[in-house]
Design an enzyme around this catalytic site. Structure first.
Site, short mmCIF file in Angstrom:
data_model
loop_
_atom_site.label_atom_id
_atom_site.label_comp_id
_atom_site.label_asym_id
_atom_site.label_seq_id
_atom_site.Cartn_x
_atom_site.Cartn_y
_atom_site.Cartn_z
N TYR A 155 4.46 37.05 -42.88
CA TYR A 155 5.78 36.94 -42.23
C TYR A 155 6.71 36.20 -43.18
O TYR A 155 6.41 35.11 -43.64
CB TYR A 155 5.66 36.18 -40.91
CG TYR A 155 7.00 36.05 -40.21
CD1 TYR A 155 7.56 37.14 -39.55
CD2 TYR A 155 7.71 34.85 -40.24
CE1 TYR A 155 8.80 37.03 -38.93
CE2 TYR A 155 8.95 34.74 -39.61
CZ TYR A 155 9.49 35.83 -38.96
OH TYR A 155 10.72 35.74 -38.35
N ASP A 243 6.45 31.85 -50.95
CA ASP A 243 7.28 31.53 -49.77
C ASP A 243 6.70 30.30 -49.08
O ASP A 243 5.67 30.36 -48.43
CB ASP A 243 7.28 32.75 -48.83
CG ASP A 243 8.18 32.52 -47.63
OD1 ASP A 243 8.75 31.42 -47.51
OD2 ASP A 243 8.29 33.44 -46.80
N LYS A 270 13.22 25.17 -43.16
CA LYS A 270 12.64 24.33 -42.10
C LYS A 270 12.81 22.82 -42.39
O LYS A 270 13.89 22.30 -42.24
CB LYS A 270 11.17 24.68 -41.90
CG LYS A 270 10.99 26.19 -41.60
CD LYS A 270 10.36 26.47 -40.31
CE LYS A 270 9.94 27.93 -40.20
NZ LYS A 270 10.10 28.51 -38.89
C1 LIG Z 1 6.78 32.01 -44.34
C2 LIG Z 1 8.12 32.20 -43.71
N1 LIG Z 1 9.12 32.73 -44.43
C3 LIG Z 1 10.36 32.90 -43.91
C4 LIG Z 1 10.65 32.53 -42.61
C5 LIG Z 1 12.02 32.70 -42.05
O1 LIG Z 1 12.65 31.48 -41.91
P1 LIG Z 1 13.84 31.29 -40.85
O2 LIG Z 1 13.24 31.39 -39.49
O3 LIG Z 1 14.43 29.95 -41.17
O4 LIG Z 1 14.80 32.40 -41.11
C6 LIG Z 1 9.63 31.97 -41.83
C7 LIG Z 1 9.90 31.56 -40.44
O5 LIG Z 1 9.07 31.10 -39.71
C8 LIG Z 1 8.33 31.82 -42.39
O6 LIG Z 1 7.32 31.32 -41.66
#
Ligand SMILES: Cc1ncc(COP(=O)(O)O)c(C=O)c1O
Length: 425
Positions: A155, A243, A270
């Site tokens: 994700y 990521d 986050k």
């Molecule tokens: C690994 C990862 N990348 C990207 C995102 C997307 O971040 P945001 O919710 O701040 O758009 C998330 C969200 O939980 C995530 O877990």
């Protein structure tokens, strides 16, 4: 009147009035389905948060909950940490955002790069989703290639490319051309990864990896797979994006630091906003030059609220307060909780996965947990005063100590055993 009861568990999810209907002033939900984020959904009308303080949250049903959701892991210092409130309030009182740069951005960028010493520069965004979008665009521009490798089930937010690894149920509305440019590699299948890149070495712009993918049930990426990704990326001129939107908390130098792998670009978000909207791409200077506006032909990148002073000021305090000692303390608390809980849920056919301060209960061996089971566990936890994410991801925060984490563990074990018993009956 609506009555909902998931999976036969006697639960607070049984409500006599749907709050979403009650709140819609015209008798129907003003928000689609009654929700401002689809990711809030837990299968039945949700309670509303009213207040938070430290590791606790109170809701509109009068419940006090241990907050292990922490706004999907963002609140590393829990709710309304006084020093973060003070920093955000000060920044707000000076003006919430401006149309020229502000000095708070420099401070947060400095803190980030000092923790990620192999990387040179930072570009802030408003969310992790935007950070991933921007990183992919930088990689495509720098390489002149289109294709991207992701891991199946990973994700990375809700941009079009990021939706592809979720499979067909996530890609409605995503153009076929975008889907065709994404190769989803089975988790930890090094041979598949090697074959994909070596069969078209000039086609791939980026490999994007989350080292602890939540959608795959917090199954870790193996060191062997990460090493192969790094080596293939270097050999074939592919950009390695790690990521760390969630996983940055797992090491003082991020989770990639703990793995000993150096990405070309790292995306995060986050916790680095101290609870305010944020995302960031941190990267090598020659790649980040793609968004350098002083260079002719650079990529346009904006975001009216990118780098806003409130997020930057709050984020800087959050990072400062999350030093090596706190990283180590939360990691130990999480490891102890996982070990204690695992010993108690094993006989029921469940396990607690994760790393350090991130925990998730899943049926043993599962690579994917069906939504109904996730929702049952969410409500069973809620009934026991424990707030997790709808996918049952639990995160610890620095206001928690041994006593709180023991209490959290008891509630988690109790909830897991209730769900396991209900699935057997
Ligand atoms: C690994 C990862 N990348 C990207 C995102 C997307 O971040 P945001 O919710 O701040 O758009 C998330 C969200 O939980 C995530 O877990």
């Amino acid at each position: 009147m609506s009555t909902t009861n998931l999976g036969g568990l006697a639960s607070a999810q049984t409500v006599t009035e749907d709050p979403h209907l009650r709140r819609g002033s015209r008798g129907f939900p003003l928000l689609p389905g009654g929700y401002g984020r689809s990711t809030y959904y837990t299968g039945a009308p949700s309670p509303y948060a009213v207040r938070g303080d430290g590791y606790r949250v109170w809701d509109d049903r009068g419940r006090e909950l241990i907050d292990a959701n922490n706004n999907f892991t963002s609140l590393i210092h829990g709710n309304a940490h006084p020093e973060i409130v003070e920093a955000a309030t000060k920044a707000l009182s000076e003006g919430s955002s401006w149309g020229i740069p502000n000095l708070y951005e420099w401070e947060l960028a400095d803190l980030l790069v000092s923790r990620l010493p192999a990387l040179d520069q930072v570009r802030f965004t408003n969310s992790g989703t935007e950070a991933v979008m921007s990183a992919i665009r930088i990689a495509r521009a720098a390489t002149g290639r289109d294709k991207v490798i992701v891991t199946k089930g990973g994700y990375h937010g809700t941009s079009e490319v990021a939706l592809v690894p979720g499979g067909p149920s996530y890609t409605r509305g995503v153009p076929q051309g975008v889907i065709d440019d994404v190769t989803a590699v089975p988790l930890n299948d090094t041979d598949f990864l090697r074959q994909a890149i070596e069969s078209a070495p000039d086609a791939y712009a980026a490999i994007i990896l989350d080292l602890l993918p939540n959608r795959a049930g917090l199954l870790r990426i193996t060191e062997d797979f990460v090493r192969a990704a790094r080596e293939l990326a270097t050999r074939h001129g592919v950009v390695l994006i790690i990521d760390e939107v969630i996983s940055l908390r797992l090491g003082y130098n991020g989770f990639s630091g703990a793995y000993g792998v150096e990405p070309d670009l790292l995306t995060t978000g986050k916790l680095i906003g101290g609870g305010f909207p944020v995302g960031a791409v941190v990267g090598l200077g020659d790649l980040m030059a793609e968004v350098d506006p002083t260079r002719k032909g650079s990529l346009p990148h904006g975001g009216t609220f990118s780098g806003n002073p409130v997020s930057m000021a709050a984020g800087a305090v959050a990072l400062r307060l999350y030093g090596p000692d706190q990283v180590e303390r939360l990691t130990r608390l999480g490891d102890t909780a996982r070990e204690a809980a695992n010993a108690r849920v094993a006989d029921a056919g469940w396990e607690i996965r994760g790393s350090g301060s991130l925990l998730r209960a899943v049926p043993r061996g599962a690579e994917k947990v069906d939504e109904q089971t996730q929702h049952e566990l969410w409500w069973a936890s809620y009934d026991r005063g424990l707030l997790g994410s709808p996918a049952n991801l639990l995160s610890l925060s620095t206001p928690m100590d041994d006593t709180v984490v023991n209490d959290l563990t008891e509630r988690l074990v109790d909830a897991v055993l209730a769900v396991a018993a209900s699935s057997r009956s």
